[in-house]
Design a protein around this motif. Structure first.
Motif, mmCIF file in Angstrom:
data_model
loop_
_atom_site.group_PDB
_atom_site.id
_atom_site.type_symbol
_atom_site.label_atom_id
_atom_site.label_comp_id
_atom_site.label_asym_id
_atom_site.label_seq_id
_atom_site.Cartn_x
_atom_site.Cartn_y
_atom_site.Cartn_z
ATOM 1 N N LYS A 1 46.052 126.053 19.971
ATOM 2 C CA LYS A 1 47.269 125.869 20.800
ATOM 3 C C LYS A 1 47.232 126.393 22.457
ATOM 4 N N ARG A 2 46.266 127.409 22.724
ATOM 5 C CA ARG A 2 46.178 127.891 24.024
ATOM 6 C C ARG A 2 45.010 128.647 24.168
ATOM 7 N N GLU A 3 44.410 129.165 25.292
ATOM 8 C CA GLU A 3 43.253 129.707 25.395
ATOM 9 C C GLU A 3 43.522 131.266 24.610
ATOM 10 N N ALA A 4 44.792 132.029 24.978
ATOM 11 C CA ALA A 4 44.974 133.225 24.161
ATOM 12 C C ALA A 4 44.739 133.184 22.669
ATOM 13 N N MET A 5 44.826 131.946 22.083
ATOM 14 C CA MET A 5 44.746 132.059 20.575
ATOM 15 C C MET A 5 43.251 131.896 20.513
ATOM 16 N N ALA A 6 42.403 131.176 21.226
ATOM 17 C CA ALA A 6 40.972 131.086 21.155
ATOM 18 C C ALA A 6 40.548 132.408 21.228
ATOM 19 N N ASN A 7 40.922 133.145 22.280
ATOM 20 C CA ASN A 7 40.354 134.654 22.380
ATOM 21 C C ASN A 7 40.739 135.330 21.365
ATOM 22 N N TYR A 8 41.843 135.388 20.521
ATOM 23 C CA TYR A 8 42.426 136.054 19.734
ATOM 24 C C TYR A 8 41.244 135.956 18.510
ATOM 25 N N LEU A 9 40.941 134.586 18.180
ATOM 26 C CA LEU A 9 40.159 134.352 17.061
ATOM 27 C C LEU A 9 38.597 134.754 17.309
ATOM 28 N N ILE A 10 38.340 134.885 18.670
ATOM 29 C CA ILE A 10 37.080 135.485 18.808
ATOM 30 C C ILE A 10 36.883 137.120 18.609
ATOM 31 N N ARG B 1 34.613 127.019 24.474
ATOM 32 C CA ARG B 1 34.993 126.107 25.325
ATOM 33 C C ARG B 1 36.493 126.080 25.849
ATOM 34 N N TYR B 2 37.292 126.676 25.301
ATOM 35 C CA TYR B 2 38.820 126.790 25.762
ATOM 36 C C TYR B 2 39.102 127.681 27.016
ATOM 37 N N ALA B 3 37.842 128.260 27.473
ATOM 38 C CA ALA B 3 38.017 129.417 28.614
ATOM 39 C C ALA B 3 38.435 128.696 29.725
#
Length: 300
Positions: free
Chosen positions: A218-227, A242-244
């Motif tokens: 949904k958003r960059e913060a979600m991608a960061n959380y998953l990482i 890639r969402y950064a």
């Protein structure tokens, strides 16, 4: 046997949407949102207090979905929160309500103290739960009494992680789950085709159908959380990186495009897809509707 199994054996991939039951006692708002999926998805897959966050009983919400929306339900059942008696009772309840399949989970590993409460110890794991399902399908409740007069027919599934670094260990566990009676496996989200293909090929050797997890971001913060927080997805970091720097609308559009391309590429090789809502169903519903239209166009 549930028609879900027939759909997993069909030429066209089955389409499931994973959603969490409501947090409170009102289900009308979520049911209204899920109504848009009628005629588009083959099942709603309900989580079971994922990450230790309390939600409405999946049995209750699943019954409402079947009664009001007429959409099949796959119910996740975690051993983390119940002993063997409660699990057996809930399985009988699920069979009585016409729940279409049960996914057996050991349950998330949560620290002993979380939010000021103690997490109870496991009585069983996923293998033990699969054995109970197999026993119930023979009419045996494990009490040493006469068989049940009406024998349930519970379709059992399991979960697996294609992203695991020690993937051979994951395959060993999957083989054991298949031997214990699992007919399908729902995977952790995959983001690139080769990881999915390797897993599907091995699952096919065990006679188990693969339902690939698909997670729209949904958003960059979600991608960061998953990482940072979900170690099961450590192998997916190159994709999530890639969402950064993207804005929210750009992230959503990019994620839809990437997942549609992935699903289209794998559609002829996999039994099904399980689109995960990841905390809110809006983007997952959008992706499910898009893939449903794609699937209908390519069936003709």
């Amino acid at each position: 046997m549930s028609p879900l199994i027939d759909l997993l054996n069909a030429n066209s991939p089955s389409l499931w949407l994973e959603v969490s039951p409501p947090r409170g006692i009102s289900s009308s708002a979520l049911l209204k949102r899920l109504a848009a999926l009628s005629g588009h998805v083959d099942a709603i897959n309900l989580t079971d207090n994922a990450l230790g966050k309390i939600k409405m009983s999946g049995l209750v919400f699943g019954a409402a979905i079947k009664q009001q929306l007429k959409i099949p339900v796959v119910l996740n059942m975690s051993c983390r929160d119940r002993n063997r008696f409660a699990l057996t009772s809930d399985l009988l309840g699920a069979a009585a309500l016409g729940i279409d399949a049960i996914t057996a989970l050991t349950g998330d590993k949560i620290p002993p103290e979380e939010n000021g409460r103690t997490i109870p110890a496991h009585d069983l794991d996923a293998f033990g739960l699969l054995k109970i399902i197999a026993a119930l399908n023979r009419g045996d409740t494990g009490e040493g009494k006469a068989p049940l007069k009406t024998i349930p027919s519970i379709v059992a599934g399991a979960v697996a992680n294609p992203n695991r670094k020690n993937i051979e260990r994951e395959y060993e566990l999957l083989e054991r789950k298949a031997a214990a009676g699992a007919k399908f496996v729902i995977t952790q989200p995959v983001f690139e085709p080769e990881t999915a293909r390797r897993f599907i090929a091995r699952a096919n050797q065990f006679g188990i159908k693969t339902v690939l997890g698909i997670l729209p971001v949904k958003r960059e913060a979600m991608a960061n959380y998953l990482i940072e927080r979900v170690k099961d997805l450590s192998g997916a970091r190159p994709h999530l990186d890639r969402y950064a720097g993207m804005g929210e609308e750009e992230v959503r559009a990019f994620s839809i495009r990437e997942n549609m391309a992935l699903m289209a590429e794998l559609a002829g090789e996999v039994a099904g897809f399980n689109i995960m809502s990841g905390g809110g169903p809006s983007l997952a519903i959008e992706l499910a509707l898009q893939f449903s239209h794609w699937r209908k166009e390519h069936r003709s």
